[in-house]
Design a protein around this motif. Structure first.
Motif: not given
Ligand code: RAM
Length: 929
Positions: A345-366
């Motif tokens: 059967h078919y091998t695993v492949k990269n299928q979809i690239v998700l670009n619509d990203v949101e930053i939820v939080s930024v704290k102390e270098n995280t």
């Protein structure tokens, strides 16, 4: 006179050509030729006795096929008239799918060309199809001269999570010289582990985590790549990265007892044909060298990858690279009892690239990023870093509402990647030998002076490389979200094998989960080959047990020698489901014996009570509101004995049906009688004369099983239906079902005519219901009906995967009855268009399916009191269309009053619906409601 004669001559020549061309005018050629389970001109093909399928063009003059002819040859030039391998001759048959090859025996490496033509309903011949080709892979172990090769990484004794032995990834290499130009070359390759292979510095394929997961003690799948373009005369370098994967990772070793297991190895054979006709073969052997001092320091499926850029070896896989200080590999001969077989059967492949990203939080270098969709795969990181710093990449399916980055539901799966920077600047990194299940990504350790940006992360969704096969959509947003959650759940869990979940320390081929989801999967994705491959693994694991036991999981790394009803029955139910969606009898042929053996297992477990086996059971797994607390509540309240006996009967019944298809008449009787005898015992043991459950708790599922599996006398069944309705009322029209009851609830209510009730349950917003998880932010199906809530976070009970597809089994009913598109005969040779609109919730619904005969669809809308239905019926099929309103006078088909429409056969008409029989074509139907 002369002139006249000339004129007449010209005219008659023209007339002759006109007539001739008219007589010879063939109808359009068949298209979309495929091999076996839908392969398109494959190389490295696994099967030397394939089947052939094709589709008829959609055209006014093509309704059906009356005959076909297939020609098969060793060279394209021999087609169509000098087929030297097989000429089926003209066969009067309407079969256009899965026609068995019956020609000369085919061998490893053989290249085979084929064409097909058909005759339509009027006996007009089509043109020949385009020529298709397939090439066989290495079919026998004897085709391999190579040896398993790799470094002994076990000796490093690196211990990881729970003290399991880990293996450092290996970088392996072999240089060779070619004295002339290359005409063609094939690379046959596999690994005990997972690999990525390069030729002269170039990645040979975009496959992911190959060769995938099979019971490695029985069979290891091999890949074939056409690498003709990668080689040159002169110096060449073949290089492989190799990591533990499933084979040598802790996923395959459930207890620390197995701590001293094998180091990963590769097996490869590069076969080159030169332009001068000579041959050269490069194999994995003791002349290869390797190192573990490369940048991927560690990699595990559960635990993630560690990448240290300080260990990068620029051009390590290109020709100009000195690897003289690497170690020679160790080699191992092929084992006779482990079959090497081309991947089926078919091998695993990269299928979809998700670009619509949101930053939820930024704290102390995280910084925490939201992908807005729970996916399976890897992140693509592009982050500014400082030399020597470590970027820590963590994953989570859902955050708590106070922002807590929650990973406890991954259990012991560390699921963290690390990147160690070798210089200042933006680093790019995509982990290679692991995968994660996540919606959120946390980064820690990036350049402190940089401001986190949404461009820092992308999500790469990975799954086995099957195609979309169907679509479902409706006028209701939450129903559409449910469809999206179902399809994401499928993609996320079809990672080479069907898994229960993709994120925690499990990710295993649970048979019960697979059994309930198979029909829905087949609607949405072309997973025919995927299931056939996994069923082979299932049979291989079953063969380890003389009593016919089918393990809980496949590949069976649990080894606990127990089978459970509803789980082991996957060996019967999945083949039957796949046969129904495809019409491919091979799935029944391949699995029939194994299915019978599973019945043998039930029989072997009968002790003191006649026809009631005594065995392990997961019950109706994860039923809501179980009366028992804690873990023991997981198997629900339905009597285990009842479930065991019900599945014993049901599988016997299905086997009698399979035997019917395969022509095993003795078995038809034997298994039908067995089913009937078990039903009797079932009824007298678990039901009283009022059709009420006895000797156990009344549950929705106990009624559902008894009714759907047809285990009660007709009069008792009627009574049981009333009790089922009572049970549903008692839960205020909510679900009371777990893994086993849920998929059959819609089928039973539908069959009872309780359509509005089914809609009511499906559109419930409160727990337990399908929409409840959507209201809590789900983008995939969850393991429990209440695995998570916005206010309370994760369910206090442990085991809360947010990516478990079992409850997505409702998808089948959405296609078949909400939109109204289903196979009426196996493989859609006859199609049922029978939507059941419910105007309280919906004004439209629509489904399309790429059937083995072509695209079929059913879509309906209700507008201003008129019901519009558009149905597309592909050639070489027929359809039964049921219009869910009985108003004959107001019914129009393609603009014509129904009674006068000549292409339909006027069939059943009752007060509530009108059923018509139609041939291929497009039908626009409308009626007042
Ligand atoms: C869980 C799995 C799976 C289920 C079994 C019984 O651990 O996740 O979904 O089939 O248990």
């Amino acid at each position: 006179m002369k002139r006249n004669f000339f004129f007449v001559l010209v005219l008659s020549v023209l007339a002759y050509f006109f007539a001739f061309s008219f007589i010879n005018k063939n109808i359009q050629a068949p298209h979309s030729l495929t091999l076996s389970e839908g392969f398109n001109n494959p190389i490295g093909f696994y099967d030397s006795s394939p089947t052939f399928s094709w589709k008829l063009p959609v055209s006014e003059n093509i309704k059906s096929q009356s005959a076909y002819r297939i020609v098969v040859a060793t060279s394209e030039d021999l087609l169509p008239n000098h087929a030297d391998l097989w000429d089926s001759k003209k066969q009067n048959s309407s079969q256009s799918t899965f026609v068995k090859y019956q020609g000369k025996a085919l061998e490893s490496r053989q290249k085979v060309y084929w064409q097909v033509r058909f005759w339509n309903q009027d006996e007009n011949a089509s043109d020949w199809s385009e020529t298709n080709v397939f090439e066989l892979g290495l079919l026998n172990n004897a085709d391999w001269n190579a040896q398993w090769a790799g470094l002994d990484t076990a000796k490093d004794s690196i211990k990881g999570v729970r003290n399991f032995l880990m293996h450092r990834p290996q970088y392996l290499r072999k240089d060779f010289e070619l004295t002339s130009d290359v005409a063609s070359a094939r690379l046959y390759i596999t690994a005990k582990g997972v690999f990525d292979v390069y030729l002269n510095g170039k990645d040979v394929s975009d496959d992911v985590m190959t060769p995938g997961w099979t019971p490695y003690n029985h069979r290891i799948e091999t890949l074939t790549y056409d690498v003709s373009e990668f080689l040159t005369s002169g110096k060449n370098a073949l290089a492989v990265e190799l990591a533990s994967g499933w084979h040598s990772g802790r996923i395959s070793r459930r207890t620390a007892l197995y701590d001293n297991f094998e180091s990963p190895k590769i097996l490869c054979q590069l076969e080159i044909i030169m332009k001068d006709g000579s041959k050269q073969t490069i194999i994995s052997d003791e002349s290869w060298k390797g190192t573990t001092n490369g940048p991927i320091r560690l990699a595990g499926i559960y635990d993630g990858e560690v990448y240290d850029a300080n260990f990068e070896m620029p051009n390590w896989n290109a020709v100009a690279f000195d690897y003289s200080n690497w170690e020679f590999v160790e080699v191992e001969a092929l084992a006779k009892n482990v079959k090497l077989a081309p991947k089926r059967h078919y091998t695993v492949k990269n299928q979809i690239v998700l670009n619509d990203v949101e930053i939820v939080s930024v704290k102390e270098n995280t910084a925490v990023f939201n992908m807005k969709q729970n996916i399976v795969g890897v992140p693509k990181i592009k982050v500014p870093m400082k030399k020597g710093d470590t970027l820590k990449i963590r994953f989570s399916e859902m955050l708590l509402n106070d922002g807590t980055f929650y990973t406890i539901n991954y259990r012991s799966a560390h699921s963290t990647d690390y990147y160690i920077a070798a210089k200042d600047g933006v680093v790019e990194y995509v982990p290679k030998f692991t995968f994660h299940g996540f919606q959120f990504i946390e980064l820690n350790g990036y350049d402190k002076n940089a401001k986190p940006d949404v461009s820092w992360v992308q999500g790469i969704a990975q799954h086995s490389n099957f195609q979309i096969n169907g679509t479902f959509t409706s006028s209701h947003d939450k129903l559409n979200q449910l469809q999206s959650n179902i399809t994401w759940g499928l993609r996320d869990n079809f990672f080479d094998i069907p898994t229960d979940c993709p994120q925690r320390d499990e990710r295993l081929g649970w048979t019960g989960d697979a059994q309930v989801i198979a029909p829905t999967a087949m609607f949405n994705y072309d997973t025919h080959a995927f299931w056939m491959a996994w069923l082979q693994s299932l049979r291989e694991n079953q063969s380890e047990h003389s009593d016919g036991m089918v393990p809980f999981i496949v590949p069976d790394v649990l080894q606990n020698k127990k089978g459970s009803p509803g789980w082991g029955d996957a060996v019967v139910i999945i083949p039957w489901s796949i046969y129904n969606s495809t019409g491919d009898k091979s799935v029944l042929e391949e699995n029939y014996k194994a299915a019978k053996k599973w019945i043998g297992y039930y029989k072997s477990k009968i002790e003191d009570k006649a026809l009631i086996p005594k065995m392990a059971s997961f019950g109706d797994w994860l039923q809501p509101f179980p009366s028992k607390k804690g873990k023991s509540g997981n198997s629900g309240d339905t009597s285990k004995e009842l479930i065991i006996t019900a599945y014993f009967a049901h599988s016997s019944h299905l086997i009698s049906k399979m035997a019917g298809v395969l022509g095993y008449n003795e078995d038809v009787k034997e298994f039908y009688n067995l089913y009937k005898s078990i039903s009797k015992v079932f009824e007298s043991t678990f039901f009283d004369n009022n059709g009420k459950v006895k000797n156990g708790k009344e549950t929705q599922t106990s009624y559902l099983l008894a009714i759907y599996f047809d285990l009660l006398k007709p009069e008792n069944k009627l009574k049981a239906k009333k009790h089922l309705l009572e049970e549903i009322k008692n839960t205020d029209y909510h679900l009371g079902t777990g893994f086993l009851g849920t998929p059959i609830l819609p089928k039973v209510l539908d069959n009872m005519g309780e359509i509005d009730l089914m809609y009511k349950i499906l559109f419930k917003e409160t727990y337990p219901s399908w929409f409840y998880s959507i209201n809590q932010g789900a983008t995939t199906m969850w393991e429990r009906w209440n695995s998570f809530s916005i206010s309370g976070g994760y369910n206090a009970q442990s085991m809360n995967s947010l990516n478990h597809y079992a409850y997505g089994a409702i998808g089948q009913w959405m296609y078949e009855r909400i939109a109204g598109l289903a196979p009426l005969e196996p493989g859609y040779k006859k199609i049922r268009i029978a939507p059941l609109p419910n105007t309280e919730f919906l004004t439209s619904a629509s489904a399309t399916v790429n059937t083995p005969y072509g695209k079929a669809s059913s879509s309906w809308t209700i507008e201003n009191g008129t019901f519009y239905l558009k149905a597309i019926i592909p050639p070489n099929t027929s359809a039964q269309i049921s219009i869910p309103y009985g108003n004959e006078a107001g019914l129009h088909v393609n603009g014509t009053v129904y009674k006068e429409f000549s292409d339909v056969q006027h069939s059943n008409t009752d007060k509530t619906s009108i059923t018509i029989l139609v041939e291929p074509g497009t039908y626009n139907i409308q009626t007042k409601i």
